[in-house]
Design a protein around this motif. Structure first.
Motif, mmCIF file in Angstrom:
data_model
loop_
_atom_site.group_PDB
_atom_site.id
_atom_site.type_symbol
_atom_site.label_atom_id
_atom_site.label_comp_id
_atom_site.label_asym_id
_atom_site.label_seq_id
_atom_site.Cartn_x
_atom_site.Cartn_y
_atom_site.Cartn_z
ATOM 1 N N THR A 47 0.800 -1.223 0.000
ATOM 2 C CA THR A 47 0.000 0.000 0.000
ATOM 3 C C THR A 47 0.830 1.270 0.000
ATOM 4 N N ALA A 48 2.167 1.143 0.011
ATOM 5 C CA ALA A 48 3.036 2.320 0.033
ATOM 6 C C ALA A 48 3.590 2.592 -1.351
ATOM 7 N N GLY A 49 4.268 3.722 -1.509
ATOM 8 C CA GLY A 49 4.901 4.061 -2.771
ATOM 9 C C GLY A 49 6.343 3.619 -2.798
ATOM 10 N N ALA A 50 6.994 3.888 -3.935
ATOM 11 C CA ALA A 50 8.386 3.466 -4.093
ATOM 12 C C ALA A 50 9.298 4.130 -3.068
ATOM 13 N N GLY A 51 8.878 5.280 -2.550
ATOM 14 C CA GLY A 51 9.711 5.966 -1.555
ATOM 15 C C GLY A 51 9.868 5.201 -0.266
ATOM 16 N N SER A 52 8.990 4.215 -0.035
ATOM 17 C CA SER A 52 9.084 3.391 1.178
ATOM 18 C C SER A 52 9.861 2.107 0.945
ATOM 19 N N SER A 53 10.439 1.949 -0.234
ATOM 20 C CA SER A 53 11.159 0.725 -0.576
ATOM 21 C C SER A 53 12.491 0.637 0.153
ATOM 22 N N ARG A 54 12.894 -0.584 0.436
ATOM 23 C CA ARG A 54 14.241 -0.877 0.943
ATOM 24 C C ARG A 54 14.971 -1.610 -0.176
ATOM 25 N N TYR A 55 16.173 -1.132 -0.504
ATOM 26 C CA TYR A 55 16.942 -1.707 -1.604
ATOM 27 C C TYR A 55 18.197 -2.377 -1.060
ATOM 28 N N TYR A 56 18.471 -3.567 -1.581
ATOM 29 C CA TYR A 56 19.661 -4.313 -1.173
ATOM 30 C C TYR A 56 20.408 -4.756 -2.417
ATOM 31 N N SER A 57 21.558 -4.151 -2.642
ATOM 32 C CA SER A 57 22.406 -4.573 -3.754
ATOM 33 C C SER A 57 22.936 -5.970 -3.486
ATOM 34 N N PHE A 58 23.157 -6.734 -4.552
ATOM 35 C CA PHE A 58 23.760 -8.055 -4.381
ATOM 36 C C PHE A 58 25.102 -7.968 -3.658
ATOM 37 N N LEU A 59 25.795 -6.845 -3.803
ATOM 38 C CA LEU A 59 27.084 -6.669 -3.142
ATOM 39 C C LEU A 59 26.960 -6.610 -1.623
ATOM 40 N N GLN A 60 25.749 -6.320 -1.113
ATOM 41 C CA GLN A 60 25.534 -6.268 0.325
ATOM 42 C C GLN A 60 25.314 -7.654 0.924
ATOM 43 N N PHE A 61 25.098 -8.652 0.083
ATOM 44 C CA PHE A 61 24.807 -9.986 0.591
ATOM 45 C C PHE A 61 26.087 -10.673 1.050
ATOM 46 N N LYS A 62 25.948 -11.457 2.097
ATOM 47 C CA LYS A 62 27.103 -12.133 2.687
ATOM 48 C C LYS A 62 27.555 -13.325 1.856
ATOM 49 N N ASN A 63 26.614 -14.074 1.320
ATOM 50 C CA ASN A 63 26.944 -15.351 0.677
ATOM 51 C C ASN A 63 26.608 -15.419 -0.807
ATOM 52 N N PHE A 64 26.198 -14.301 -1.397
ATOM 53 C CA PHE A 64 25.734 -14.330 -2.777
ATOM 54 C C PHE A 64 26.825 -14.796 -3.743
ATOM 55 N N PHE A 65 28.052 -14.457 -3.470
ATOM 56 C CA PHE A 65 29.139 -14.735 -4.414
ATOM 57 C C PHE A 65 29.976 -15.955 -4.016
ATOM 58 N N LYS A 66 29.412 -16.831 -3.205
ATOM 59 C CA LYS A 66 30.152 -18.018 -2.785
ATOM 60 C C LYS A 66 30.374 -19.000 -3.938
ATOM 61 N N TYR A 67 29.642 -18.843 -5.023
ATOM 62 C CA TYR A 67 29.887 -19.719 -6.165
ATOM 63 C C TYR A 67 31.211 -19.401 -6.839
ATOM 64 N N MET A 68 31.766 -18.233 -6.532
ATOM 65 C CA MET A 68 33.076 -17.861 -7.065
ATOM 66 C C MET A 68 34.179 -18.397 -6.168
ATOM 67 N N LYS A 69 35.374 -18.522 -6.729
ATOM 68 C CA LYS A 69 36.547 -18.804 -5.915
ATOM 69 C C LYS A 69 36.885 -17.539 -5.118
ATOM 70 N N PRO A 70 37.445 -17.680 -3.911
ATOM 71 C CA PRO A 70 37.685 -16.516 -3.053
ATOM 72 C C PRO A 70 38.492 -15.399 -3.725
ATOM 73 N N LYS A 71 39.492 -15.741 -4.498
ATOM 74 C CA LYS A 71 40.301 -14.704 -5.139
ATOM 75 C C LYS A 71 39.496 -13.948 -6.187
ATOM 76 N N ARG A 72 38.653 -14.694 -6.914
ATOM 77 C CA ARG A 72 37.815 -14.040 -7.920
ATOM 78 C C ARG A 72 36.812 -13.095 -7.257
#
Length: 493
Positions: free
Chosen positions: A273-298
């Motif tokens: 029921t709110a507008g876009a101004g009430s949205s919370r945005y989370y970049s993939f870069l903010q995620f702790k485990n999103f990039f675990k499919y990569m090797k650590p150096k990559r």
């Protein structure tokens, strides 16, 4: 010397014990003597912890095919068996369940005819309703509330998605009001039984900008409310799932893009029921485990590169395609799961878009899954944790759900998928990342029998932390000839 050796051994035992405690079991197995060349089988989980097994057995020159539905309880013991009368050329489309009924849709004698079977789960008694709908040529998904069907289908004239209301009592068919266009897609449709309402989430785009539209209907198809989430200057909402609950607390959880509408940059949450101004945005870069499919150096190099882009005011180069699953309630709030994928096609859209094969897309040559994603949110849409399940060498020719996900109220998430006679799975405890995925080999009813081959392996989430694995096994009993059976294994976590 003895005490010095005992301490390391005790540490190893304590470390391994929790892992062994989470090893899934296979308490029940069902083997049906069916002919793989003459029988089509669908395994449908029901909300009363039972399974429905729908079979279509080919007829002969003088007799038509036979259709039957058999109910098995949570221990795979037969509860009842019913023959149903359908047009001989009928094929299963999809189903919807809400106690005390399951509803199953079928094609009819031609492209205009559709059949819906309303099945009483307690005794197997059923009624059948037939509709002639000239405006559509296929059904993608349907929901039922108070005897009324809300059907997402494809327009025969334009090929675009459309929303219909079917009244079971009167047989009336009416299109529901919405803005439909080439770029319009349905990303979610959810029944709210407590209020007898249906929420429909639509995504609209012209290729450059987009908006989300949530329509709320009552049981008879009357539009009650219409809400819009509009893009901001640098963030464009793309697709979203809606949470269950009352109208004042429902959230949209979806993804957003920045440079293009073909790729997502992150996840957003916003009250319906709110507008876009009430949205919370989370970049993939903010995620702790999103990039675990990569090797650590990559991953380290990628994060350093993105940090430099941000410092110089450039847009993020981290962009992905997501296929959403449902939203699951938890004690803390909600859990959303999705699959991350790539494709060698240059066309098409992405996410949860209904089509004849599950999703309405162009026809790329192959979809490659990178990982499965699980996200935990509180009831206000604040991200609590993220976790991932890297998927290697998983390719499909159509964009449909490839992994099955189930959750428990305390936030445990189990993600699994079949591969021949094995089930690969990962158990997630919020953001505690486990490097290795686990493998479970399916057992036969007779421990002395061996699985020789597996065909058409499938897996569905059942109830609680239970799955049903099914397919065709050619098995070799001890001292007997091989035989083909249709199997269902209960897998419990």
């Amino acid at each position: 010397m003895y005490k010095a050796c005992l301490l390391p051994l005790l540490i190893v035992v304590l470390a391994v014990t929790p892992l062994l405690a989470q090893e899934p079991t296979q308490p029940n197995r069902l083997e049906l003597d069916l002919d793989i060349y003459k029988t089509e089988v669908q395994v449908l989980p029901a909300p009363d912890s039972s399974l429905l097994v729908l079979t279509k057995t080919d007829g002969t020159w003088t007799s038509p095919p036979t259709f039957s539905i058999t109910k098995y309880n949570h221990e795979l013991q037969q509860a009842w068996d019913k023959k149903i009368t359908l047009d001989p050329v009928s094929s299963y489309i999809t189903h919807y369940s809400e106690e005390p009924y399951s509803y199953i849709s079928f094609t009819g004698e031609n492209n205009d005819n559709f059949q819906f079977v309303k099945l009483n789960l307690s005794d197997g008694n059923f009624t059948k309703h037939e509709y002639k709908i000239e405006a559509i040529d296929s059904i993608y998904v349907f929901k039922v509330v108070a005897g009324n069907y809300f059907v997402v289908a494809r327009s025969r004239k334009t090929g675009t998605p459309t929303l219909l209301h079917l009244n079971q009592t009167s047989g009336d068919i009416k299109p529901l009001p919405a803005v439909y266009g080439i770029e319009s897609t349905f990303s979610d449709i959810l029944v709210h039984p407590e209020s007898q309402q249906v929420s429909v989430v639509m995504s609209e785009s012209n290729g450059r900008i987009s908006r989300l539209q949530t329509k709320v209907f009552n049981a008879d198809g009357t539009l009650l409310n219409n809400y819009f989430i509009l893009p901001t200057q640098d963030k464009r909402p793309m697709q979203a799932e809606i949470t269950p609950g009352d109208s004042t607390s429902r959230l949209l959880i979806g993804n957003y893009g920045t440079r293009t509408m073909r790729y997502a940059t992150g996840i957003f949450t916003v009250p319906v029921t709110a507008g876009a101004g009430s949205s919370r945005y989370y970049s993939f870069l903010q995620f702790k485990n999103f990039f675990k499919y990569m090797k650590p150096k990559r991953e380290k190099r990628m994060r350093q590169r993105e940090a430099k882009r941000e410092q110089t005011g450039k847009e993020s180069g981290v962009q992905y395609r997501l296929l959403f699953h449902d939203v699951y309630p938890s004690q803390e709030g909600y859990i959303l799961s999705a699959e991350v994928y790539t494709t060698d096609s240059r066309g098409g859209n992405f996410n949860r878009i209904y089509g004849p094969t599950g999703y309405l897309l162009s026809s790329p040559r192959v979809y490659r899954r990178t990982m499965a994603l699980a996200l935990g949110f509180d009831k206000n849409g604040i991200l609590l944790w993220d976790n991932t399940f890297p998927l290697r060498n998983m390719e499909t020719r159509s964009l449909q759900q490839s992994v099955e996900v189930t959750t428990s109220p305390d936030g445990k998430v189990v993600i699994a998928y079949p591969d021949e006679d094995d089930i690969f799975y990962k158990i997630m405890e919020q953001d505690k990342y486990v490097e290795e995925d686990a493998e479970l080999k399916l057992q036969t009813s007779d421990p002395n029998s061996k699985v020789v081959s597996t065909s058409m392996a499938g897996l569905v989430k059942w109830y609680g932390l239970n799955f049903a694995a099914f397919g065709w096994h050619r098995i070799k009993p001890e001292n007997r000839e091989t035989k083909m059976v249709f199997y269902i294994n209960k897998i419990s976590f």
